[in-house]
Design a protein around this motif. Structure first.
Motif, PDB file in Angstrom:
ATOM      1  N   GLY A  77      85.563  -1.784  47.771  1.00 23.99           N
ATOM      2  CA  GLY A  77      84.500  -2.594  48.495  1.00 23.99           C
ATOM      3  C   GLY A  77      84.016  -1.693  49.646  1.00 23.99           C
ATOM      4  O   GLY A  77      84.291  -0.845  50.143  1.00 23.99           O
ATOM      5  N   MET A  78      82.682  -2.059  49.914  1.00 24.19           N
ATOM      6  CA  MET A  78      81.991  -1.738  51.081  1.00 24.19           C
ATOM      7  C   MET A  78      82.693  -2.212  52.530  1.00 24.19           C
ATOM      8  O   MET A  78      82.737  -3.565  52.598  1.00 24.19           O
ATOM      9  N   PRO A  79      82.764  -1.496  53.458  1.00 25.52           N
ATOM     10  CA  PRO A  79      83.159  -2.084  54.840  1.00 25.52           C
ATOM     11  C   PRO A  79      81.849  -3.089  55.313  1.00 25.52           C
ATOM     12  O   PRO A  79      80.881  -2.811  54.970  1.00 25.52           O
ATOM     13  N   LEU A  80      82.474  -3.993  56.096  1.00 30.37           N
ATOM     14  CA  LEU A  80      81.558  -4.890  56.768  1.00 30.37           C
ATOM     15  C   LEU A  80      80.074  -4.528  56.958  1.00 30.37           C
ATOM     16  O   LEU A  80      79.011  -4.912  56.719  1.00 30.37           O
ATOM     17  N   LEU A  81      80.227  -3.520  58.218  1.00 32.36           N
ATOM     18  CA  LEU A  81      79.156  -3.404  58.991  1.00 32.36           C
ATOM     19  C   LEU A  81      77.965  -2.675  58.306  1.00 32.36           C
ATOM     20  O   LEU A  81      76.952  -3.402  58.441  1.00 32.36           O
ATOM     21  N   PRO A  82      78.073  -1.570  57.349  1.00 33.73           N
ATOM     22  CA  PRO A  82      77.064  -1.230  56.481  1.00 33.73           C
ATOM     23  C   PRO A  82      76.613  -2.320  55.511  1.00 33.73           C
ATOM     24  O   PRO A  82      75.399  -2.115  55.089  1.00 33.73           O
ATOM     25  N   ALA A  83      77.566  -2.919  54.670  1.00 29.61           N
ATOM     26  CA  ALA A  83      77.401  -4.085  53.938  1.00 29.61           C
ATOM     27  C   ALA A  83      76.375  -4.965  54.395  1.00 29.61           C
ATOM     28  O   ALA A  83      75.242  -5.509  53.749  1.00 29.61           O
ATOM     29  N   LEU A  84      76.792  -5.440  55.837  1.00 24.14           N
ATOM     30  CA  LEU A  84      76.065  -6.358  56.285  1.00 24.14           C
ATOM     31  C   LEU A  84      74.408  -6.066  56.622  1.00 24.14           C
ATOM     32  O   LEU A  84      73.726  -6.625  56.338  1.00 24.14           O
ATOM     33  N   LYS A  85      74.638  -5.035  57.197  1.00 25.88           N
ATOM     34  CA  LYS A  85      73.350  -4.382  57.508  1.00 25.88           C
ATOM     35  C   LYS A  85      72.378  -4.239  56.321  1.00 25.88           C
ATOM     36  O   LYS A  85      71.052  -4.671  56.178  1.00 25.88           O
ATOM     37  N   GLY A  86      72.963  -3.787  55.164  1.00 20.73           N
ATOM     38  CA  GLY A  86      72.191  -3.576  53.895  1.00 20.73           C
ATOM     39  C   GLY A  86      71.676  -4.792  53.266  1.00 20.73           C
ATOM     40  O   GLY A  86      70.631  -4.866  52.782  1.00 20.73           O
ATOM     41  N   ALA A  87      72.738  -5.742  53.513  1.00 21.50           N
ATOM     42  CA  ALA A  87      72.347  -7.074  52.862  1.00 21.50           C
ATOM     43  C   ALA A  87      70.932  -7.678  53.571  1.00 21.50           C
ATOM     44  O   ALA A  87      69.938  -8.265  52.998  1.00 21.50           O
ATOM     45  N   ASN A  88      71.060  -7.586  55.005  1.00 18.11           N
ATOM     46  CA  ASN A  88      70.106  -7.917  55.819  1.00 18.11           C
ATOM     47  C   ASN A  88      68.797  -7.314  55.709  1.00 18.11           C
ATOM     48  O   ASN A  88      67.764  -7.951  55.367  1.00 18.11           O
ATOM     49  N   ASP A  89      68.897  -6.163  55.635  1.00 20.33           N
ATOM     50  CA  ASP A  89      67.663  -5.274  55.164  1.00 20.33           C
ATOM     51  C   ASP A  89      67.367  -5.672  54.042  1.00 20.33           C
ATOM     52  O   ASP A  89      65.991  -5.763  53.657  1.00 20.33           O
ATOM     53  N   ARG A 113      83.226  -7.051  68.311  1.00 20.68           N
ATOM     54  CA  ARG A 113      83.011  -6.862  67.163  1.00 20.68           C
ATOM     55  C   ARG A 113      81.796  -7.982  66.479  1.00 20.68           C
ATOM     56  O   ARG A 113      81.205  -7.807  65.875  1.00 20.68           O
ATOM     57  N   GLN A 114      82.169  -9.268  66.938  1.00 19.09           N
ATOM     58  CA  GLN A 114      81.413 -10.350  66.457  1.00 19.09           C
ATOM     59  C   GLN A 114      79.908 -10.091  66.967  1.00 19.09           C
ATOM     60  O   GLN A 114      78.991 -10.320  66.149  1.00 19.09           O
ATOM     61  N   MET A 115      79.859  -9.431  68.226  1.00 19.56           N
ATOM     62  CA  MET A 115      78.384  -9.035  68.661  1.00 19.56           C
ATOM     63  C   MET A 115      77.863  -8.021  67.550  1.00 19.56           C
ATOM     64  O   MET A 115      76.501  -8.174  67.410  1.00 19.56           O
ATOM     65  N   LEU A 116      78.528  -7.164  67.287  1.00 18.41           N
ATOM     66  CA  LEU A 116      77.928  -6.140  66.263  1.00 18.41           C
ATOM     67  C   LEU A 116      77.389  -6.804  64.951  1.00 18.41           C
ATOM     68  O   LEU A 116      76.328  -6.736  64.502  1.00 18.41           O
ATOM     69  N   ALA A 117      78.448  -7.892  64.398  1.00 18.18           N
ATOM     70  CA  ALA A 117      77.724  -8.366  63.237  1.00 18.18           C
ATOM     71  C   ALA A 117      76.616  -9.079  63.693  1.00 18.18           C
ATOM     72  O   ALA A 117      75.580  -9.331  62.757  1.00 18.18           O
ATOM     73  N   PHE A 118      76.404  -9.971  64.672  1.00 17.59           N
ATOM     74  CA  PHE A 118      75.256 -10.939  65.060  1.00 17.59           C
ATOM     75  C   PHE A 118      74.301  -9.817  65.180  1.00 17.59           C
ATOM     76  O   PHE A 118      72.977 -10.259  64.661  1.00 17.59           O
ATOM     77  N   CYS A 119      74.118  -8.579  65.592  1.00 19.79           N
ATOM     78  CA  CYS A 119      73.157  -7.777  65.893  1.00 19.79           C
ATOM     79  C   CYS A 119      72.712  -7.289  64.558  1.00 19.79           C
ATOM     80  O   CYS A 119      71.466  -6.718  64.113  1.00 19.79           O
ATOM     81  N   LEU A 120      73.581  -7.076  63.509  1.00 14.62           N
ATOM     82  CA  LEU A 120      73.389  -6.731  62.135  1.00 14.62           C
ATOM     83  C   LEU A 120      72.772  -7.696  61.364  1.00 14.62           C
ATOM     84  O   LEU A 120      72.476  -7.429  60.068  1.00 14.62           O
ATOM     85  N   GLY A 121      72.671  -9.004  61.542  1.00 14.57           N
ATOM     86  CA  GLY A 121      72.146  -9.942  60.752  1.00 14.57           C
ATOM     87  C   GLY A 121      72.763 -11.226  60.616  1.00 14.57           C
ATOM     88  O   GLY A 121      72.095 -12.064  59.946  1.00 14.57           O
ATOM     89  N   ALA A 122      74.064 -11.335  60.958  1.00 11.96           N
ATOM     90  CA  ALA A 122      74.764 -12.408  60.779  1.00 11.96           C
ATOM     91  C   ALA A 122      74.445 -13.622  61.610  1.00 11.96           C
ATOM     92  O   ALA A 122      74.084 -13.447  62.653  1.00 11.96           O
TER      93      ALA A 122
END
Lengths: 135, 508
Positions: free
Chosen positions: B367-379, B403-412
């Protein structure tokens, strides 16, 4: 453990407890025969020390979590008793009876240990089927 | 190079093997001539000799014991206390995995309402290779922040939308994975903190329902609680659960970060009579869920299945998945667009996610790690022009505000966490979740261990944890100069060139 094995184990636990337990009254009350035996093997306070250890073995043998510890302690005490009979006390008359009871208790404790071998620390980890020699 | 005084363990063990019986004989003679008390030692050494003979000659499963006897037990004994010794004494504060002591301590402090200010400086390796949050020269006064609010289901215009006022959801943990006290403490804490809790895939959520908090019913691949005998969806049972007033949403679990491509797993050690009944399974075997929903065989049928569940339940319905290949995710979004059917939210679970039990290789390598997966999904959602058709949730080690802030910045839009809330209940990371031996009574059904977990005290800790996280996030959002979490974007991150989410690195 099957039910039959469990029942067998409990039968031998009770046998060991009864044999060791019935001598405790003599040991703690300082009965002259008991005192004579311990004097003969030169164990001052031996009747109290061995009595306490036998009492502990009886209690451990009756508590489900500690049966193998009680059986190990019982087997150790009886081995000591048998050494006593072989080296100093002999097997004449009443001594012979006492010696035979010690042997019976030792055998009972060993049967309990064999049935419950998978509960014994230092052994249980290597007793899975795949680890024993195959012919 | 060997020093002259080094101990040769091979020789030492041969020496011990030889001397155990010799000592027994010496003490026997001492018992004979000096005092009968020596026979205590005679008997002890006789027993040790017997044990040694067993190790050396009567077993062949352990080569070390077969070669070296009793002394080799020392290795097994020391090794068995290794994890505890490392955690108590030797591991540094930033070393342990999955959560190091600093990360855990932050959760403990937040849940006990202890000030979490630190001194002297960062304990991280500090250079230009880490993701950082860009603060603004002109922060927002915290009194001027827009209050957080997220309404699920508003895009479809359904009647029973669900609004959350704090960006936190307790991630999916079933009764089965957790014991009943832990489930009830989390549910009561969710009620106190006014957040929503996911029931996990473990069947009828009996204990989750007890405390009256808002719930997301998770529909796992085995469909526990709502299954027909053949493992397909039983619509009446699902309808019955969806109609309960505290069941606010339904999440269809496609895959899980800790074991994507594999179904849920409940070891047989943890299956009580009650769990067997609630799930409709046998106690004798591990319960292994299928890797996928039998209804979902391709993009078309997956989309149709989402529609089917949305039609049965008149409440928001989302999906949860761990992304393996972003191209597949994009195809799925295109199919949603083509059929004009969207889940009300998508939870992106990172491969770093937690689990009660999974094969090591799945935990570590799939599986893909969260940060690149989240960014890819948001994009992908933005490129397809459908980002406004659904909400995006993130999960995967999001236990602290940084780390939660990172997720928010990536689109969560909101954060799901399971282990964060377990830590707030007092989890000490003993990593015994699959063995029914959890020492703090969270992931166990042993009444003696569950006894230690006081529901009302731990529920208050869950509430404190949420409120203190919210407080920190508000301050962090204010520092970026934004009005709310919705305003955060990729440009609020400092991203080093070699990061997996750097625009210069292809996502796949």
């Amino acid at each position: 453990m099957t039910k039959a094995a469990k029942t067998t184990s409990w039968v031998f636990q009770i046998i060991a407890v009864i044999i060791m337990g019935q001598t405790l009254a003599f040991k703690f009350s300082g009965h002259p025969t008991t005192l004579a035996i311990f004097e003969e093997i030169n164990m001052p306070y031996g009747h109290i020390i061995i009595g306490v250890l036998e009492l502990a073995a009886c209690i451990l043998l009756l508590m489900p979590q500690s049966i193998v510890y009680g059986a190990t302690l019982g087997a150790g005490l009886m081995t000591g008793a048998i050494i006593g009979h072989i080296t100093e006390l002999g097997w004449e008359g009443e001594r012979g009876q006492l010696g035979l009871l010690a042997i019976a208790t030792l055998v009972s404790c060993n049967i309990v240990l064999f049935i419950r071998r998978k509960d014994i620390p230092l052994i249980k980890g290597i007793l899975s089927e795949s680890n024993l020699p195959k012919d | 190079m060997k020093s002259k005084i080094s101990i040769d363990l091979h020789k030492l063990s041969r020496f011990v093997n030889l001397f155990l019986p010799i000592l027994a004989i010496i003490f026997f003679l001492a018992g004979l001539k000096l005092s009968f008390y020596y026979h205590f030692l005679t008997v002890s050494f006789l027993f040790a000799t017997a044990l040694n003979v067993f190790y050396l000659y009567l077993q062949n499963g352990h080569a070390l014991l077969r070669n070296f006897g009793l002394l080799a037990q020392g290795r097994y004994m020391l090794e068995s206390v290794g994890p505890e010794l490392r955690q108590y004494l030797y591991a540094s504060d930033t070393e342990e995995k999955p959560f190091n002591r600093l990360e855990r301590a932050e959760v403990y402090r937040k849940s006990q309402n202890i000030d979490s200010a630190s001194s002297f400086g960062s304990l991280h390796t500090f250079d230009a290779t880490e993701l950082k949050i860009r603060h603004s020269l002109f922060p927002t006064p915290t009194s001027e922040l827009t209050p957080y609010s997220l309404t699920f289901g508003e895009e479809r215009g359904i009647e029973n939308t669900h609004t959350i006022r704090k960006p936190y959801i307790i991630s999916a943990m079933s009764y089965g994975a957790l014991g009943k006290n832990a489930v009830r403490a989390l549910a009561r804490g969710a009620k106190l903190a006014d957040i929503t809790m996911n029931t996990g895939e473990g069947g009828y959520p009996k204990y989750h329902l007890m405390e009256g908090c808002d719930l997301i019913f998770q529909l796992g691949t085995a469909k526990f609680g709502v299954r027909n005998k053949d493992g397909t969806l039983n619509e009446e049972k699902l309808k019955e659960i969806a109609d309960k007033p505290t069941i606010k949403m339904i999440e269809i679990k496609l895959s899980q970060g800790a074991k994507p491509g594999k179904g849920g797993l409940l070891p047989k050690e943890k299956i009580s009579d009650e769990i067997a009944e609630l799930r409709g399974v046998s106690k004798e075997h591990d319960v292994v869920s299928p890797a996928f929903h039998s209804e979902c065989k391709d993009y078309t049928s997956l989309t149709q299945f989402i529609k089917r569940v949305q039609n049965i339940a008149n409440i928001p319905v989302g999906i949860k998945l761990c992304i393996g290949d972003l191209a597949q995710f994009e195809n799925m979004i295109q199919e949603f667009k083509k059929q004009d059917i969207f889940p009300d939210w998508i939870t992106i679970d990172g491969s770093e996610g937690g689990t009660g039990a999974a094969p090591r290789a799945f935990i570590d390598r799939v599986g893909m790690p969260l940060l690149p997966a989240l960014k890819g999904a948001n994009d992908a959602l933005n490129e397809a022009g459908v980002r406004n058709r659904l909400k995006l949730l993130a999960s995967g080690k999001l236990i602290g505000p940084g780390r939660q802030m990172l997720a928010f910045c990536l689109g969560a839009d909101a954060i799901c966490s399971a282990r964060g809330f377990m830590l707030s209940l007092g989890c000490i990371q003993a990593i015994q979740c699959g063995s029914n031996a959890c020492p703090v009574g969270i992931t166990t059904h042993d009444p003696k261990l569950e006894h230690g977990l006081d529901i009302s005290i731990k529920a208050a800790r869950v509430r404190n944890y949420v409120n203190n996280l919210k407080h920190d996030i508000d301050e962090l959002v204010a520092a970026t100069g934004c009005q709310s979490i919705n305003d955060l974007s990729f440009k609020h991150l400092y991203v080093p060139a070699d990061s997996s989410i750097s625009p210069h690195v292809p996502n796949n």
